[in-house]
Design a protein around this motif. Structure first.
Motif, PDB file in Angstrom:
ATOM      1  N   ARG A 128       0.827  -1.207   0.000  1.00  0.00           N
ATOM      2  CA  ARG A 128       0.000   0.000   0.000  1.00  0.00           C
ATOM      3  C   ARG A 128       0.858   1.252   0.000  1.00  0.00           C
ATOM      4  N   ALA A 129       1.973   1.215   0.729  1.00  0.00           N
ATOM      5  CA  ALA A 129       2.847   2.387   0.769  1.00  0.00           C
ATOM      6  C   ALA A 129       3.405   2.708  -0.614  1.00  0.00           C
ATOM      7  N   VAL A 130       3.705   1.666  -1.394  1.00  0.00           N
ATOM      8  CA  VAL A 130       4.307   1.874  -2.714  1.00  0.00           C
ATOM      9  C   VAL A 130       3.262   2.173  -3.777  1.00  0.00           C
ATOM     10  N   PHE A 131       2.183   1.385  -3.800  1.00  0.00           N
ATOM     11  CA  PHE A 131       1.229   1.475  -4.913  1.00  0.00           C
ATOM     12  C   PHE A 131      -0.053   2.248  -4.586  1.00  0.00           C
ATOM     13  N   ASP A 132      -0.235   2.641  -3.338  1.00  0.00           N
ATOM     14  CA  ASP A 132      -1.474   3.335  -2.991  1.00  0.00           C
ATOM     15  C   ASP A 132      -1.181   4.585  -2.165  1.00  0.00           C
ATOM     16  N   SER A 133      -0.024   5.224  -2.421  1.00  0.00           N
ATOM     17  CA  SER A 133       0.311   6.453  -1.708  1.00  0.00           C
ATOM     18  C   SER A 133      -0.553   7.599  -2.225  1.00  0.00           C
ATOM     19  N   ASN A 134      -0.622   8.676  -1.439  1.00  0.00           N
ATOM     20  CA  ASN A 134      -1.429   9.837  -1.807  1.00  0.00           C
ATOM     21  C   ASN A 134      -0.595  11.109  -1.614  1.00  0.00           C
ATOM     22  N   PRO A 135      -0.172  11.781  -2.708  1.00  0.00           N
ATOM     23  CA  PRO A 135      -0.399  11.443  -4.123  1.00  0.00           C
ATOM     24  C   PRO A 135       0.462  10.259  -4.555  1.00  0.00           C
ATOM     25  N   PRO A 136       0.197   9.708  -5.737  1.00  0.00           N
ATOM     26  CA  PRO A 136       0.941   8.531  -6.193  1.00  0.00           C
ATOM     27  C   PRO A 136       2.427   8.824  -6.380  1.00  0.00           C
ATOM     28  N   ILE A 137       3.254   7.803  -6.093  1.00  0.00           N
ATOM     29  CA  ILE A 137       4.681   7.886  -6.395  1.00  0.00           C
ATOM     30  C   ILE A 137       4.855   7.926  -7.909  1.00  0.00           C
ATOM     31  N   ASN A 138       5.796   8.701  -8.371  1.00  0.00           N
ATOM     32  CA  ASN A 138       6.073   8.806  -9.801  1.00  0.00           C
ATOM     33  C   ASN A 138       6.302   7.422 -10.413  1.00  0.00           C
ATOM     34  N   ASP A 139       5.682   7.171 -11.575  1.00  0.00           N
ATOM     35  CA  ASP A 139       5.806   5.879 -12.246  1.00  0.00           C
ATOM     36  C   ASP A 139       7.258   5.495 -12.505  1.00  0.00           C
ATOM     37  N   ASP A 140       8.101   6.470 -12.802  1.00  0.00           N
ATOM     38  CA  ASP A 140       9.493   6.169 -13.106  1.00  0.00           C
ATOM     39  C   ASP A 140      10.215   5.555 -11.904  1.00  0.00           C
ATOM     40  N   VAL A 141       9.861   6.016 -10.719  1.00  0.00           N
ATOM     41  CA  VAL A 141      10.470   5.465  -9.503  1.00  0.00           C
ATOM     42  C   VAL A 141      10.086   3.998  -9.348  1.00  0.00           C
ATOM     43  N   ILE A 142       8.787   3.701  -9.488  1.00  0.00           N
ATOM     44  CA  ILE A 142       8.309   2.327  -9.328  1.00  0.00           C
ATOM     45  C   ILE A 142       8.852   1.433 -10.437  1.00  0.00           C
ATOM     46  N   ALA A 143       8.858   1.945 -11.672  1.00  0.00           N
ATOM     47  CA  ALA A 143       9.343   1.144 -12.800  1.00  0.00           C
ATOM     48  C   ALA A 143      10.797   0.745 -12.599  1.00  0.00           C
ATOM     49  N   LYS A 144      11.617   1.679 -12.143  1.00  0.00           N
ATOM     50  CA  LYS A 144      13.031   1.387 -11.942  1.00  0.00           C
ATOM     51  C   LYS A 144      13.240   0.469 -10.735  1.00  0.00           C
ATOM     52  N   ALA A 145      12.518   0.738  -9.631  1.00  0.00           N
ATOM     53  CA  ALA A 145      12.701  -0.039  -8.407  1.00  0.00           C
ATOM     54  C   ALA A 145      12.285  -1.497  -8.585  1.00  0.00           C
ATOM     55  N   PHE A 146      11.176  -1.733  -9.321  1.00  0.00           N
ATOM     56  CA  PHE A 146      10.661  -3.090  -9.483  1.00  0.00           C
ATOM     57  C   PHE A 146      10.964  -3.686 -10.857  1.00  0.00           C
ATOM     58  N   GLN A 147      11.714  -2.907 -11.663  1.00  0.00           N
ATOM     59  CA  GLN A 147      12.072  -3.379 -13.006  1.00  0.00           C
ATOM     60  C   GLN A 147      10.822  -3.759 -13.803  1.00  0.00           C
ATOM     61  N   ILE A 148       9.834  -2.857 -13.774  1.00  0.00           N
ATOM     62  CA  ILE A 148       8.580  -3.047 -14.504  1.00  0.00           C
ATOM     63  C   ILE A 148       8.574  -2.083 -15.683  1.00  0.00           C
ATOM     64  N   ASP A 149       8.563  -2.607 -16.902  1.00  0.00           N
ATOM     65  CA  ASP A 149       8.537  -1.759 -18.092  1.00  0.00           C
ATOM     66  C   ASP A 149       7.119  -1.390 -18.507  1.00  0.00           C
ATOM     67  N   ASP A 150       6.161  -2.197 -18.092  1.00  0.00           N
ATOM     68  CA  ASP A 150       4.768  -2.025 -18.497  1.00  0.00           C
ATOM     69  C   ASP A 150       4.077  -1.047 -17.550  1.00  0.00           C
ATOM     70  N   ARG A 151       3.857   0.204 -18.007  1.00  0.00           N
ATOM     71  CA  ARG A 151       3.212   1.212 -17.159  1.00  0.00           C
ATOM     72  C   ARG A 151       1.753   0.858 -16.886  1.00  0.00           C
ATOM     73  N   ALA A 152       1.144   0.120 -17.793  1.00  0.00           N
ATOM     74  CA  ALA A 152      -0.241  -0.312 -17.563  1.00  0.00           C
ATOM     75  C   ALA A 152      -0.302  -1.269 -16.377  1.00  0.00           C
TER      76      ALA A 152
END
Length: 221
Positions: free
Chosen positions: A185-209
């Protein structure tokens, strides 16, 4: 009712460990019942006037009723802390009841202000915690009724009901307000949302969807 014979040793353990090694500041008076309606902010909660304190301030039935586990996690944590049990103020303790449906989990989370001592009252749990970098070592065990397990302050930990029946655990904390932060919840349900680039790099997720989908799913738990 046989499992109730384990409760006394657990309470004795809480008394000897949590009170002696309290994480919160020591109290400077006999009691300091919290005035949760006060707008004054201190490192804790201000006291009610002594003349306004009543015997019922030191009693709570918060944990008497099983928590509703009909949710996506299959668990429910009922915490008695200074926020809903004013008599705990300045004593450096809090107490929780955790109910688990079969397969239910109390997901990875941390308590920033308190060590947790878990006592399994009923059912079978798989529990564990992970140490900090660089080891990230997992310490995990299967618990049966009567077992204790301690989760060090600030470390990510979890519980999973691996039995076929509902499970119930009790937990003591050496803080009147241990706090809790679920990792997902802290990572994916923060208010406001964490920048997608941070999450993509941290979890190695290329798919923004996929990131957005995870936000939606975790926000519903």
């Amino acid at each position: 009712m046989a499992h109730l014979r384990f409760v006394l040793p657990f309470l004795l353990a809480i008394s000897s460990i949590l009170f002696v090694h309290a994480a919160d500041e020591d109290m400077l008076q006999d009691f300091c019942v919290a005035d949760n309606g006060s707008k004054v902010k201190v490192n804790g909660v201000v006291c009610k006037a002594a003349d306004d304190v009543k015997p019922e301030d030191f009693k709570s039935s918060l944990l008497a009723t099983p928590g509703n586990t009909y949710n996506k996690l299959g668990s429910n944590v009922t915490l008695a802390s200074v926020n809903n049990f004013p008599g705990l103020n300045t004593f450096g303790v809090a107490f929780a009841r955790i109910d688990y449906a079969p397969g239910g989990t109390n997901p990875p989370h941390v308590h920033p202000r308190g060590t947790e001592l878990l006592f399994l009252l009923r059912g079978t749990l798989y529990v564990g915690f992970v140490t900090t970098l660089p080891e990230n070592k997992l310490f995990a065990q299967k618990l049966n009724p009567g077992d204790l397990f301690v989760f060090p302050r600030g470390l990510i930990h979890f519980q999973l009901n691996v039995g076929q029946e509902p499970a119930v655990a009790l937990a003591g904390f050496n803080s009147q307000n241990p706090g809790a932060s679920q990792v997902a919840r802290a990572v994916f349900d923060s208010n406001p949302p964490i920048n997608d680039d941070v999450i993509a790099k941290a979890f190695q997720i290329d798919d923004r969807a996929l990131i957005q989908k995870l936000r939606e799913l975790i926000g519903m738990t």
